[in-house]
Design a protein around this motif. Structure first.
Motif, short mmCIF file in Angstrom:
data_model
loop_
_atom_site.label_atom_id
_atom_site.label_comp_id
_atom_site.label_asym_id
_atom_site.label_seq_id
_atom_site.Cartn_x
_atom_site.Cartn_y
_atom_site.Cartn_z
N GLU A 240 33.53 -49.68 -13.60
CA GLU A 240 33.61 -48.53 -12.68
C GLU A 240 34.15 -47.30 -13.40
N ALA B 126 32.36 -43.80 -13.81
CA ALA B 126 33.02 -42.58 -13.33
C ALA B 126 33.04 -41.49 -14.40
N ASP C 4 31.87 -38.49 -12.24
CA ASP C 4 33.06 -37.89 -11.63
C ASP C 4 33.49 -36.67 -12.45
N SER D 207 39.08 -37.48 -10.87
CA SER D 207 40.05 -38.01 -9.91
C SER D 207 39.81 -39.50 -9.66
N LYS D 208 38.56 -39.89 -9.51
CA LYS D 208 38.24 -41.30 -9.29
C LYS D 208 38.59 -42.12 -10.53
N LYS D 209 38.27 -41.53 -11.67
CA LYS D 209 38.56 -42.21 -12.93
C LYS D 209 40.07 -42.43 -13.10
N ARG E 46 42.32 -42.62 -10.68
CA ARG E 46 42.75 -43.63 -9.71
C ARG E 46 42.38 -45.03 -10.19
N LEU E 47 41.17 -45.19 -10.69
CA LEU E 47 40.74 -46.49 -11.20
C LEU E 47 41.57 -46.92 -12.41
#
Length: 175
Positions: free
Chosen positions: A21, A25, A29, A33-35, A37-38
């Motif tokens: 993921e 990302a 992305d 931000s998603k990266k 969080r992951l």
């Protein structure tokens, strides 16, 4: 131990999925931000995985230590029972008076020593078979091995008690 192995495997799979993921990302992305969080979740899982692996090594070391102690106890009881049986049978002509009291006690002691030897040898044999089949996660042979050894552990002190009682009842005849 099985539960720990399953938890470790599940965490490894989840971490691999998170890594995938994160790679996705990187392309999809733009503000990361998603990266981020992951990556944070992956870091938490990595710490949890490290902790579980440490716990698994600790449990494995304790099991290995207990197995070594159990094997030593088996060998000790086997040696003592064999020695007691051999010694009392060999010197029974010299130690047992002409008209002994409670001869059933010495016969019972010999039987219990014999049972102890048989049960412990069977327990050791089943333990070896269980080690060979350990990859199948079947604990039946381990349980049976422990049960047989347990019977041997019980038979030996009972044999010693019978032998002691026989000696006490017949000590006056020897003096």
């Amino acid at each position: 131990m099985k539960k720990l192995k399953k938890q470790i495997e599940a965490l490894r799979l989840r971490n691999d999925a998170r890594r995938g993921e994160i790679r996705d990302a990187e392309f999809n992305d733009p503000d990361n931000s998603k990266k981020a969080r992951l990556r944070s979740l992956l870091d938490e899982d990595e710490r949890a995985l490290e902790s579980l692996e440490h716990e698994a090594h600790y449990v494995f070391d304790k099991i290995k230590s207990a197995d070594a102690s159990f094997d030593t106890l088996n060998k000790t009881i086997l040696s003592l029972a064999t020695t007691a049986l051999g010694f009392t049978i060999t010197f029974s002509g010299d130690l047992i008076p002409k008209e002994p009291n409670a001869t059933w006690l010495i016969a019972t002691s010999w039987s219990l020593f014999s049972f102890s030897i048989i049960f412990i040898v069977l327990g050791i044999f089943l333990g070896i078979k269980a080690d060979i089949k350990a990859k199948e996660d079947d604990t039946t042979l381990y349980s049976l091995s422990g049960f047989m050894s347990g019977l041997g552990f019980i038979s030996f002190p009972m044999g010693m008690l019978g032998l002691t009682a026989f000696a006490i009842l017949n000590i006056t005849s020897l003096i």
